[in-house]
Design an enzyme around this catalytic site. Structure first.
Site, PDB file in Angstrom:
ATOM      1  N   GLU A 445       0.849  -1.189   0.000  1.00 33.45           N
ATOM      2  CA  GLU A 445       0.000   0.000   0.000  1.00 33.45           C
ATOM      3  C   GLU A 445       0.886   1.241   0.000  1.00 33.45           C
ATOM      4  OE1 GLU A 445      -2.122  -0.949   3.577  1.00 33.45           O
ATOM      5  OE2 GLU A 445      -2.876  -2.773   2.641  1.00 33.45           O
ATOM      6  N   LEU A 474      -5.959  -2.173  -1.183  1.00 30.60           N
ATOM      7  CA  LEU A 474      -5.786  -2.109   0.269  1.00 30.60           C
ATOM      8  C   LEU A 474      -6.303  -3.401   0.900  1.00 30.60           C
ATOM      9  CD1 LEU A 474      -6.856   0.965   2.445  1.00 30.60           C
ATOM     10  CD2 LEU A 474      -6.226  -1.283   3.294  1.00 30.60           C
ATOM     11  N   GLU A 476      -4.328  -6.646   2.992  1.00 27.60           N
ATOM     12  CA  GLU A 476      -3.087  -7.353   3.362  1.00 27.60           C
ATOM     13  C   GLU A 476      -3.137  -8.824   2.972  1.00 27.60           C
ATOM     14  OE1 GLU A 476      -4.610  -5.128   5.286  1.00 27.60           O
ATOM     15  OE2 GLU A 476      -3.052  -3.582   5.202  1.00 27.60           O
ATOM     16  N   GLN A 498       2.033  -2.331   5.753  1.00 26.08           N
ATOM     17  CA  GLN A 498       2.213  -0.935   6.159  1.00 26.08           C
ATOM     18  C   GLN A 498       2.489  -0.781   7.656  1.00 26.08           C
ATOM     19  OE1 GLN A 498      -0.986   1.998   5.050  1.00 26.08           O
ATOM     20  NE2 GLN A 498       0.610   2.580   3.607  1.00 26.08           N
ATOM     21  N   HIS A 547      -0.546   1.929  15.045  1.00 30.15           N
ATOM     22  CA  HIS A 547       0.693   2.362  14.400  1.00 30.15           C
ATOM     23  C   HIS A 547       1.901   2.047  15.274  1.00 30.15           C
ATOM     24  CE1 HIS A 547      -2.451   5.059  12.594  1.00 30.15           C
ATOM     25  NE2 HIS A 547      -2.029   4.307  11.603  1.00 30.15           N
TER      26      HIS A 547
END
Ligand SMILES: Cc1ncc(C[n+]2csc(CCOP(=O)(O)OP(=O)(O)O)c2C)c(N)n1
Ligand SMILES: [Mg+2]
Length: 754
Positions: A445, A474, A476, A498, A547
């Protein structure tokens, strides 16, 4: 007075529906007294109006009978412990048509009910015996040519049938990936192992078509075709109307798939060879010619229950069972054989019994063949490692010209540049790998024009163009499915995930599929993959759990996977070279966890000291698998760590030296799976105290592996502590630091060892 139901005929009451289906066939043939047509010549239609020739019919019928008798044999011999698998193909034997109408070089990813397909595909090469090969697999003999006795799989190296796990639907993404790879290989000039006009066959059940992993593949196939990109995959949905005990709503498959644009729908009657053959042919021809994703809805039925352990009679009415058994495609095939005049009743029965005899004889022979008897034998194909060859490949630097082109001249080579931070050095190393391996592809991505969320892939798209560096959709699961597809076609995929949290989203593609291929194919098939994952916590600007996911427990126990985690730029470049070599030489699946928080880190001790910048290592240097990096020679304390823990521990070490006068040694493990236990023990032996700094979670993290290695290495008696993340998700903003190890925690824990 309640009415008494009519008695059920004794022959229908038996629990063993296999026996009943067996008897149904012989009784049907014996009792058949329909009109017999003039016998067709071999090349003539088997029945008037059929596209199937008499000669083709006879072979298909034989394949169906082989498949059926393998099922019947398995059910009998399971009870005697001579066969270890009973999920059968009965009712699905019409899938032999798909095999007949495709080539043995069309890669196939098959449903577990593909006995008919296999028997027919075996005809494509001389000297092969579907009965003996299958019997060896049923018997879990080490001589099983598919898996070497590791599982009953449909698989064959010469016949391009890549063995599947029994996780339903998980093979669809890689089947699509393989189809896309066949096309893309030709655009990058990669020599394919199969003809350029091959198609990929992927079969599955009706219930499985609802699975998220299946839907991912249908969606990605349509997404691809919508952009006019070729994706020659033939999805074959073998619709028997049921999944174990759950019925598929009537008409659902047609309703759900016939109207999808960019997924071209065909229907075929898999219960009737004479009618179905032209329908299957139309789908195959369409897929091969248009290179578009094609959905073949193949009507089948399920005879004899889901597996030998499924006593349908206990949960389904006898009337329903009898009705299903009446749709047995073998009865229809027998009828075609008789009505066409091709065979007499005696001939059909004689062939039926002859094939039964062969299947039992093969099974008895298979039972005498050797089994896997040692752990070493079982795991031999799981994670091949030939260190000498890998280390030679990792430092192979015979691509100087390609490098010059890629970097733009001698004085622009990365090793001639001043020291840089991790993100830049990974970026340079990726440029180098793409130059070294023209068959490598980098995708994920946002990796192309944007160069990734953290600019780690910046410039690669410009240098290597869209056929080698590209954005995916998008998804995985599909990214990792694509990776397997490219690998199946001999390329070196470098997919990017990502964020680590989103790997967990698609973990099964590595856990259940990619890493299991060498095991279940006895290392005949390999899908080398170098997966990069932006990972771990401590990000300053970009908070929150997803994240900053710091858990790698799910990666640690995937059999065969290599997991590496660099803490600095030069190491990263040299580790990437080894990972690519592991993939190329030994077919390994590798995960490279890039600590996001270190991507841009320049300083180590003080702002502006540039202590975490590194020069770029020449291409003839690499770090062998398992080799850690040791900072300092101190013996008062050894700190085992990795990733963000390395610079943190180095700073803590300096403080400990200043405050306590300790000489501290910091060990960056670099390779997290497999852990180099001998190295850990050796380093710990010469230290008075041991600290483990693991930024992952307390439970099931790397730290547990390190402590286990120490204890098992006889060092459990030394003062030992762990500084480790909490068992929690990572919160937003400053609170994130409460759940992760800090430098202060390291200093405090070390002091507690005093
Ligand atoms: C992901 C996953 N979930 C559950 C199962 C257990 N399971 C095995 S087969 C099956 C039903 C499949 O039905 P269908 O796709 O219609 O295939 P059929 O057996 O009818 O040919 C289930 C639930 C599995 N193998 N994989
Ligand atoms: Mg089904």
């Amino acid at each position: 007075m309640a009415s008494i139901p009519p008695p059920i005929p004794a022959r229908m009451k038996g629990l063993n529906r296999a026996e009943i289906c067996d008897r149904n066939f012989t009784e049907f043939v014996r009792g058949w007294d329909g009109e017999v047509l003039p016998k067709p010549a071999p090349h003539e239609a088997v029945l008037p109006g059929s596209a199937l020739s008499a000669a083709a019919f006879l072979e298909l019928f034989e394949s169906q009978l082989i498949s059926r008798h393998l099922d019947l044999m398995a059910r009998v011999l399971r009870v005697q412990n001579k066969v270890f698998y009973t999920i059968g193909s009965s009712g699905h034997e019409g899938n032999a048509m798909v095999a007949r109408l495709t080539r043995h070089t069309d890669p196939a990813f098959l449903h577990y009910r593909s006995g008919g397909f296999m028997a027919e595909r075996f005809r494509k090469l001389p000297g092969m015996d579907p009965i003996m090969d299958s019997a060896l697999s049923f018997a879990a003999s080490k001589d099983d040519p598919a898996s070497g006795g590791r599982h009953k799989v449909w698989g064959s190296k010469p016949l391009w049938v890549l063995p599947q796990t029994s996780t339903i639907a998980s093979h669809l993404p890689k089947a699509l990936g393989t189809a896309i790879a066949i096309e893309q290989a030709q655009r990058i000039g990669h020599a394919l192992p199969v003809p350029g006009d091959s198609i990929v066959i992927c079969s599955f059940g009706d219930a499985s078509s609802n699975h998220a992993t299946a839907q991912t593949a249908f969606n990605a196939a349509a997404w691809t075709a919508y952009q006019k990109l070729p994706a020659p995959v033939l999805f074959v949905c073998e619709d028997n109307g049921i999944g174990i005990s759950v019925k598929t709503p009537g008409g659902w498959i047609a309703q759900n798939f016939s109207g999808r644009r960019d997924l071209d729908y065909f229907h075929a009657d898999g219960l009737d060879l004479a009618a179905g053959y032209a329908q299957v042919a139309a789908a195959v021809e369409h897929c091969r010619r248009t290179r578009r994703p094609t959905f073949l809805h193949l009507r089948t039925t399920r005879i004899m229950g889901h597996a030998g352990t499924d006593f349908e009679i206990e949960w389904r009415s006898i009337e329903e069972l009898v009705a299903v058994e009446a749709t047995d495609p073998l009865l229809r095939s027998a009828e075609i054989a008789l009505a066409s005049g091709l065979m007499t009743r005696d001939e059909v029965l004689a062939q039926y019994e002859a094939i039964r005899g062969k299947c039992f004889a093969a099974a008895e022979e298979a039972d005498r063949r050797p089994k896997l008897t040692t752990l070493a034998e079982v795991v031999a194909p799981l994670a091949p490692y030939t260190p000498d060859a890998v280390n030679v490949e990792a430092v192979r630097a015979d691509y100087a010209e390609a490098r010059l082109r890629v970097f733009g001249g001698e004085d622009r080579l990365p090793e001639k540049q001043p020291p840089r931070h991790l993100a830049i050095q990974i970026n340079q190393a990726l440029h180098d790998l793409m130059a070294k391996y023209p068959e490598s592809l980098l995708f994920g991505e946002d990796v192309a024009q944007k160069g990734g969320v953290y600019t780690v892939t910046k410039g690669l798209y410009k240098t290597f163009r869209g056929n080698r560096v590209f954005n995916t959709l998008l998804d995985e699961t599909m990214i990792l499915g694509l990776a397997q597809g490219y690998a199946n076609m001999g390329m070196l995929p470098i997919p990017e995930i990502q964020y680590l949290a989103y790997f967990h989203n698609a973990c099964d593609q590595i856990r259940g599929e990619a890493c299991s291929l060498q095991f279940f194919s006895n290392d005949q098939y390999r899908n080398p993959i170098l997966m990069r994952v932006a990972s771990l916590g401590y990000q300053k600007g970009f908070g929150g759990h997803f994240h900053n996911d710091n858990s790698i427990a799910a990666l640690r126990d995937i059999p065969g996977l290599v997991v590496a985690c660099p803490s600095r730029g030069d190491d990263a470049a040299m580790m990437l070279r080894t990972l690519a070599a592991l993939a190329k030489v030994d077919g390994r699946v590798c995960a490279f966890l890039e600590p996001i928080a270190l991507y841009m880190t320049k300083d180590l001790y003080e702002p502006g000291d540039g202590g975490w910048l590194t020069g770029y290592p020449e291409p003839d240097r690499a770090i062998p698998l398992g080799e850690g990096k040791v900072y300092g020679e101190g013996e008062d304390l050894v700190v085992f760590t990795f990733g963000n823990g390395v610079p943190m521990s180095l700073r803590a070490a300096r403080q400990l030296e200043a405050e306590r006068g300790w000489k501290v040694r910091v060990v960056d493990l670099r390779w997290l799976v497999p852990l180099n236990e001998a190295f850990i023990v050796e380093q710990a032996k010469t230290a008075r105290r041991i600290l483990v700094v693991d930024e992952g979670r307390r439970s099931a993290g790397v730290g547990e592996g390190i402590v286990t290695a120490l204890v098992e290495g006889g060092l459990g008696g030394k003062p030992l502590r762990r500084v480790v993340g909490a068992d929690t998700y990572t919160p937003l903003a400053g609170a994130a630091l409460l759940v992760l190890p800090s430098e202060a925690d390291i200093v405090v824990a070390a002091a507690a060892l005093a």
